[in-house]
Structure formats: structure tokens, C-alpha cells
Design a protein around this motif. Structure first.
Motif, PDB file in Angstrom:
ATOM      1  N   ARG A   7       0.868  -1.184   0.000  1.00  0.00           N
ATOM      2  CA  ARG A   7       0.000   0.000   0.000  1.00  0.00           C
ATOM      3  C   ARG A   7       0.900   1.228   0.000  1.00  0.00           C
ATOM      4  NH1 ARG A   7      -4.462  -0.438   4.644  1.00  0.00           N
ATOM      5  NH2 ARG A   7      -4.987   1.517   3.625  1.00  0.00           N
ATOM      6  N   ASN A   8       0.629   2.180  -0.894  1.00  0.00           N
ATOM      7  CA  ASN A   8       1.510   3.343  -0.963  1.00  0.00           C
ATOM      8  C   ASN A   8       0.787   4.601  -1.409  1.00  0.00           C
ATOM      9  OD1 ASN A   8       2.078   3.853  -4.051  1.00  0.00           O
ATOM     10  ND2 ASN A   8       2.118   1.625  -3.772  1.00  0.00           N
ATOM     11  N   GLU A  48      -4.362   6.551  -2.923  1.00  0.00           N
ATOM     12  CA  GLU A  48      -3.654   5.378  -2.421  1.00  0.00           C
ATOM     13  C   GLU A  48      -3.608   4.310  -3.513  1.00  0.00           C
ATOM     14  OE1 GLU A  48      -3.473   2.632   1.508  1.00  0.00           O
ATOM     15  OE2 GLU A  48      -5.475   2.971   0.687  1.00  0.00           O
ATOM     16  N   TYR A  82       7.934   7.841  -2.894  1.00  0.00           N
ATOM     17  CA  TYR A  82       6.846   7.576  -1.947  1.00  0.00           C
ATOM     18  C   TYR A  82       6.769   8.580  -0.810  1.00  0.00           C
ATOM     19  CZ  TYR A  82       6.526   3.249  -4.486  1.00  0.00           C
ATOM     20  OH  TYR A  82       6.377   2.334  -5.489  1.00  0.00           O
ATOM     21  N   TYR A  85       4.369   4.272   2.728  1.00  0.00           N
ATOM     22  CA  TYR A  85       3.940   2.943   2.276  1.00  0.00           C
ATOM     23  C   TYR A  85       3.889   1.991   3.452  1.00  0.00           C
ATOM     24  CZ  TYR A  85       8.865   1.383   2.139  1.00  0.00           C
ATOM     25  OH  TYR A  85      10.149   1.056   2.445  1.00  0.00           O
TER      26      TYR A  85
END
Length: 103
Positions: A7-8, A48, A82, A85
């Protein structure tokens, strides 16, 4: 099966072309790894992204984690791409499958 969920949220100021090139290179490299089963990525309306990769077993997933080119791009991701995450990995406790065509 061993599942990796990434998930980032990307930074607002990333070089989108560089990110896209790195992402494609990593997907191509992952697909060539022993034990690779599948990869898909989904983006939510709020920005997301969830990337799912399936591996034959934990050893295959760990082999991917240790792959030198992958490790280099991971470092670039933390430095350049990012905002945040979370990585979740493991064997699913339960798998339920339905496919109408198999009836």
C-alpha cells in the motif's frame, strides 16, 4: 501461495516518467523470477495505490526482495517516489474461490 500487499502514496512532486519506467522494469523483472505467480495494482480515488503480488511460497517472495535491481529501485522509491507505504506479507489464513465457469 504467499501474498505481498504494498500500500503506498506517492509524493506530489515525483518524476512521473521515471516512476513509470521503474515500475514497468520491476514488473517485468518480477515476472521473470522463480515462483512468481501474479501481479496487479489498483489505485483508489484518494490517491492510495495497492499492489498485490502472489508468489509460490515465502522463499520465492524473499528471493524477489533480495534481487539486486529490485533493492536499488526500492531505495530510489524511498528517496524519490513515496510519501508513505506499508508492506504486508504472508500466507493467507483462508482462501475462498468462486468461478461461475467451473460449475
Amino acid at each position: 501461495m504467499y501474498l505481498v500487499v504494498f500500500r503506498n502514496r506517492k509524493r506530489a512532486d515525483i518524476d512521473a516518467a521515471a516512476y513509470a519506467a521503474d515500475a514497468q522494469a520491476m514488473e517485468d523483472l518480477a515476472r521473470a523470477q522463480p515462483g512468481f505467480l501474479s501481479f496487479k495494482s489498483y489505485a483508489a480515488d484518494d490517491g492510495e495505490v495497492i499492489a498485490l503480488s502472489e508468489w509460490a511460497d515465502e522463499a520465492a517472495a524473499l528471493g524477489w526482495r533480495r534481487q539486486a535491481d529490485h533493492a536499488a529501485v526500492q531505495a530510489r522509491g524511498r528517496a524519490d517516489y513515496y510519501e508513505s507505504y506499508t508492506l504486508l506479507a504472508g500466507e493467507p489464513a483462508r482462501i475462498h474461490h468462486f468461478d461461475r465457469s467451473e460449475r
